[in-house]
Write an enzyme that holds these catalytic residues in place. Structure first.
Site, short mmCIF file in Angstrom:
data_model
loop_
_atom_site.label_atom_id
_atom_site.label_comp_id
_atom_site.label_asym_id
_atom_site.label_seq_id
_atom_site.Cartn_x
_atom_site.Cartn_y
_atom_site.Cartn_z
N TYR A 1 69.31 -60.99 1.39
CA TYR A 1 69.69 -62.64 1.72
C TYR A 1 70.07 -62.73 2.80
O TYR A 1 69.46 -63.83 3.88
CB TYR A 1 70.26 -63.49 0.84
CG TYR A 1 70.15 -64.95 1.34
CD1 TYR A 1 68.82 -64.89 0.50
CD2 TYR A 1 71.27 -65.09 1.50
CE1 TYR A 1 68.56 -67.11 0.77
CE2 TYR A 1 71.53 -66.81 0.85
CZ TYR A 1 70.14 -67.55 0.75
OH TYR A 1 70.51 -69.03 0.73
N SER B 1 72.19 -70.52 5.78
CA SER B 1 72.94 -70.33 4.69
C SER B 1 74.49 -69.46 5.41
O SER B 1 74.67 -69.01 5.67
CB SER B 1 72.42 -68.91 3.71
OG SER B 1 73.81 -68.80 2.89
#
Length: 253
Positions: A157, A144
């Site tokens: 995350y 990501s």
């Protein structure tokens, strides 16, 4: 379908929705035999499989928690008995649990890392003996752009995905001489069931358009094939230019 296949075999985790579903459809359309792995979304997984079969593709559906070692071992063993080989692994399964670090409990932190980082490690370790025996394999990790531009509350995350990119480089160094290619695709903002609840934290509609899952599947399909044989240990950003485009009204550095 339960017979061995002459096609190349791909395993895609988190394949029931969003980016994973698009990857499953694309790889099946390219002629691979696809093993779609999911954890909870039974109806969504069946729907994707039906769509693939309607287009003439070959697909198998498996339910497993990729963060659990025993389930990963059972999953990969079953796939090998079913299809006889594994050529491509796409580590796409992931979770988001955004909260400020000061408000994050240890169990919440550990769950994000277990799914997003330990899961790909377990799966990669499980498929490597087969890929080494074949002297050919592709492992593609889905990271990501939150590694580089995390939103508020994305400490866990971003850390998990940063670790995944480091895992890519480390494993590429270990097995690169054995005909196995390990690379990462890092999406920007992509509209999925997982990102919709945190869209405001990801900048709303500011900047480049939001991506759709199909914007990622072409890059993954390329890295899964023969033409990517000279690409190793890399992270490819697919974000519509978000990393290089200043927000409107922003000042230069």
């Amino acid at each position: 379908m339960t017979a061995l296949t002459n096609r190349r075999v791909a395993v895609v985790t988190g394949g029931s929705r969003g980016i994973g579903a698009a990857i499953c459809r694309r790889l099946a359309a390219d002629g691979l035999s696809v093993h779609l792995v999911y954890r909870d979304a039974d109806d969504a997984a069946k729907r994707v499989a039906t769509e693939i079969e309607a287009e003439g593709g070959e697909v198998f559906v498996h339910r497993a928690d990729v963060a659990e070692e025993t389930e990963v071992r059972t999953l990969i063993g079953g796939i090998l008995r079913q299809s006889g080989a594994i050529h491509v692994l796409v580590n796409n399964a992931g979770i988001i649990d955004d909260r400020l670090l000061a408000l994050t409990k240890l169990a919440q932190w550990e769950r994000v890392l277990k799914v997003n980082l330990t899961g790909p490690w377990l799966l990669s370790r499980a498929v490597l003996p087969t890929m080494l025996e074949q002297s050919w394999g592709r492992i593609i990790n889905i990271s990501s752009n939150s590694v580089r531009i995390p939103g508020a509350g994305q400490t866990a995350y971003a850390a998990s995905k940063g670790g995944l990119e480091a895992l890519t480089r480390g494993l590429a160094m270990e097995v690169g001489r054995k005909g196995i290619r390990i690379n990462t695709v890092a999406p920007g903002r992509v509209r999925t069931d997982m990102t919709d609840p945190v869209s405001a934290q990801l900048g709303g509609n500011e900047g480049p358009r939001w991506g759709v899952p199909e914007d990622l599947s072409g890059m993954v399909a390329f890295l899964a094939g023969d033409e990517a044989d000279y690409i190793q240990g890399q992270t490819f950003t697919v974000d519509g230019g978000r990393l290089v485009m200043r927000p409107r009204g922003g000042k230069g550095a």
